[in-house]
Design an enzyme around this catalytic site. Sequence first.
Site, PDB file in Angstrom:
ATOM      1  N   HIS A  85     -53.652   8.420  31.229  1.00 34.28           N
ATOM      2  CA  HIS A  85     -53.089   8.717  32.549  1.00 34.28           C
ATOM      3  C   HIS A  85     -53.130   7.471  33.443  1.00 34.28           C
ATOM      4  O   HIS A  85     -52.108   7.036  33.972  1.00 34.28           O
ATOM      5  CB  HIS A  85     -53.897   9.869  33.176  1.00 34.28           C
ATOM      6  CG  HIS A  85     -53.473  10.238  34.555  1.00 34.28           C
ATOM      7  ND1 HIS A  85     -52.771  11.393  34.834  1.00 34.28           N
ATOM      8  CD2 HIS A  85     -53.632   9.610  35.748  1.00 34.28           C
ATOM      9  CE1 HIS A  85     -52.528  11.453  36.133  1.00 34.28           C
ATOM     10  NE2 HIS A  85     -53.039  10.377  36.720  1.00 34.28           N
ATOM     11  N   GLU A  86     -54.318   6.901  33.572  1.00 33.42           N
ATOM     12  CA  GLU A  86     -54.449   5.735  34.456  1.00 33.42           C
ATOM     13  C   GLU A  86     -53.664   4.542  33.910  1.00 33.42           C
ATOM     14  O   GLU A  86     -53.110   3.757  34.672  1.00 33.42           O
ATOM     15  CB  GLU A  86     -55.922   5.360  34.676  1.00 33.42           C
ATOM     16  CG  GLU A  86     -56.780   6.469  35.279  1.00 33.42           C
ATOM     17  CD  GLU A  86     -56.204   7.110  36.543  1.00 33.42           C
ATOM     18  OE1 GLU A  86     -55.395   6.461  37.236  1.00 33.42           O
ATOM     19  OE2 GLU A  86     -56.549   8.283  36.805  1.00 33.42           O
TER      20      GLU A  86
ATOM     21  N   HIS B 178     -50.134   4.755  35.183  1.00 32.41           N
ATOM     22  CA  HIS B 178     -49.977   4.201  36.536  1.00 32.41           C
ATOM     23  C   HIS B 178     -49.904   2.675  36.470  1.00 32.41           C
ATOM     24  O   HIS B 178     -49.098   2.042  37.134  1.00 32.41           O
ATOM     25  CB  HIS B 178     -51.189   4.558  37.404  1.00 32.41           C
ATOM     26  CG  HIS B 178     -51.203   5.968  37.918  1.00 32.41           C
ATOM     27  ND1 HIS B 178     -50.151   6.507  38.622  1.00 32.41           N
ATOM     28  CD2 HIS B 178     -52.145   6.939  37.853  1.00 32.41           C
ATOM     29  CE1 HIS B 178     -50.456   7.757  38.969  1.00 32.41           C
ATOM     30  NE2 HIS B 178     -51.661   8.054  38.508  1.00 32.41           N
TER      31      HIS B 178
ATOM     32  N   HIS C  51     -46.639   1.361  35.227  1.00 26.63           N
ATOM     33  CA  HIS C  51     -45.626   1.478  36.268  1.00 26.63           C
ATOM     34  C   HIS C  51     -45.753   0.296  37.228  1.00 26.63           C
ATOM     35  O   HIS C  51     -44.784  -0.400  37.533  1.00 26.63           O
ATOM     36  CB  HIS C  51     -45.859   2.801  37.020  1.00 26.63           C
ATOM     37  CG  HIS C  51     -44.752   3.188  37.964  1.00 26.63           C
ATOM     38  ND1 HIS C  51     -44.893   4.177  38.894  1.00 26.63           N
ATOM     39  CD2 HIS C  51     -43.494   2.724  38.116  1.00 26.63           C
ATOM     40  CE1 HIS C  51     -43.769   4.309  39.581  1.00 26.63           C
ATOM     41  NE2 HIS C  51     -42.902   3.429  39.129  1.00 26.63           N
TER      42      HIS C  51
END
Length: 679
Positions: free
Chosen positions: A469-470, A473, A476
């Site tokens: 998940h991290e 980020h 991105h």
Amino acid sequence: MVNPLSAENDLPLFSQFKPEHIEPAIKELINANRKTIEQLLADNKIYTWENLVFPLENLTDTLQEKWGFVKHLNAVRDTPEWRKEHDRVMLKVTDFFVELRQHPELYQAMLSIQSSPEFAKLSMNQKKVIENYLRDFKLSGISLDKDKKEQFKALLEKLSENKNKFSQNVLDATDNWFLLITEESKLKGLPTHTLHKAKEEAEKKGQTGWRLTLDFPCYHAMISYADNRELRKEVYQAYTTLASDQSLEKNWDNGSLMVEQLKIKHAIAELLGYGSYAEYSLVKKMLKTPKEVMNFLNELIVPVKTKALQDVQLLEQFAAKKYGLDKIEPWDTRYLTEKLLEQQYNFSEEELRYYFPESHVINGLFEIANKLFKITIKEVKNFDAWHECVKLYEMFDEKQQLLGRFYMDLYARPHKRSGAWCGTCKNRIEKLDSSLQTPIAYIVANFRPRIAEEKEALLSHDEIITLFHEFGHCLHFISSKMIYPSISPDHGVSWDAIELPSQLMENWCWEEEALQLISKHIESSKPLPLDLISKLKSSKNFLIGLAMIRQLEFSVFDFELHLQSNIQNYLTIQKIIDKVRENTMVIPIPTFNRFQNTFSHIFAGSYAAGYYSYLWSEVLSADTYNFFKEKSQVFDQTVAQRYMHTILEPGGSKEFMDLYLEFRGRPPKVKALLQDWGL
Ligand SMILES: [Zn+2]
């Protein structure tokens, strides 16, 4: 001697930063920035991108960057001295940014650029930067009279103090709590590493026995595995009453701060002519009205609650048969879930850890990123960090050009904020001398650390999901091509879409091919066997109703709370959560429960009136992942590249819905999420 915080270094020299450096460095920057802004405005008759916006973008970034280092250390290495200086200087930074966004001449200058013939010649990105500035001027009260502007500024100051205090209370209350157990029999069921860690903690404090704490790995282990029901109840009660009137220690009660904060937020919205803080906050989001948000959440409640009730029934039957329980309490659900999972699928989260040594998981993750996005990641050795366990990596594109770097600080320890997040260390930005600064991110988590007899930490599947998940980020942030921070993913992307890249990455944690890449048993060196993979996959939506109804409860509570115009006292807050629970509660919640007092996402972070973003982004990510699946394979490079070019690279340069339409060719479908959950 040069102040290390003022010095320009490729990588910040964290180990050299001392509390006494904060104020001089930040003050000097703020003063210099103020002076430069006045010069920019004085020198120019005709304002342009080059003589105003571009330098402005640079000078604000420098301050954000330096202040970012200070905030980061406050979150991962909170010492009393650092905290004191951080708190003292914080308001100066808030003030600077409010003044900037309320600066009448600057606003006029920016407007004059927008209406000049030159504007048409600017690039789309430059135009968007200017539009964002103009929007932010409005959202910061540029059209208010002098008194009201002062009021607005005072409110923002109070808000940042309040949020900071809220999160300090949570940290201190968590750090303060411990339970010393001297009879090993009481700890039956706990994983060996939890016992080892608890023993180490006791020894460190000169105590004998096992010292249990409320840092997440320890709490999670106790609530999920302790056979002793009384112990589970005790830690549940301690955890859900942290920083509240119900905890034994009243020093850190967040109650009055929460009331004050809600009043402040409402006053901010009201000053700017909005009916509620929720309405105000939607201006920058993908969903535009409170009705749209509530309709979306309501659309999910019925199917999710139906499933949650079935889940509870299943657990009740199991609890009655296996443990002779006639009633399930909230401190039983995690435990029973684990036991039922073990019975139905014949594996446990803990047993899986042996397949997931840290280094192998991380390398596997990088390989997956390479297969999808053609990026390469390499570890950097010998760099300056804030803690010995921190790692640093470089990310390259397919032409071996450096895209950016990121730190990883994965393990729980005292004086570190709980949770996991990805933060900005340095932005991608075109500097004044036209050179390009590549971005640097922080990935921070609170995983279970390595214990003495382990060569390296062993991750649970849940922790791996968090890591992916991290990393999403981070990807991105680093792969965005935007060179102006105002339209970087961090600042320019609608808050309710920001979780798309992160939640999308989680999907690969469940795929056979990916699981084989990230697993390697510590003894046999074998990857996760196929039967375990298929069991793990089929357990993905196990009791999903129970998990998701909680997410809905948090989302509706947060949104309702920020729709209110009249929060009188703490009781009003409690009444709102009670009301929400009439629709979402499937297992009675004890009256002492004050989970809201540690709801840092909305009271200390940026998720106020935006917690629903997790669910909305999950719609986007489920719909995006379907695109991969439609191509019949989850490593489809054409979809991955398309996603890279249409969603990640453009950052915040366009409205998110426009990016999404370009990527998917149609708007997102809520049905995709329900399907993903098997509902
Ligand atoms: Zn996230």
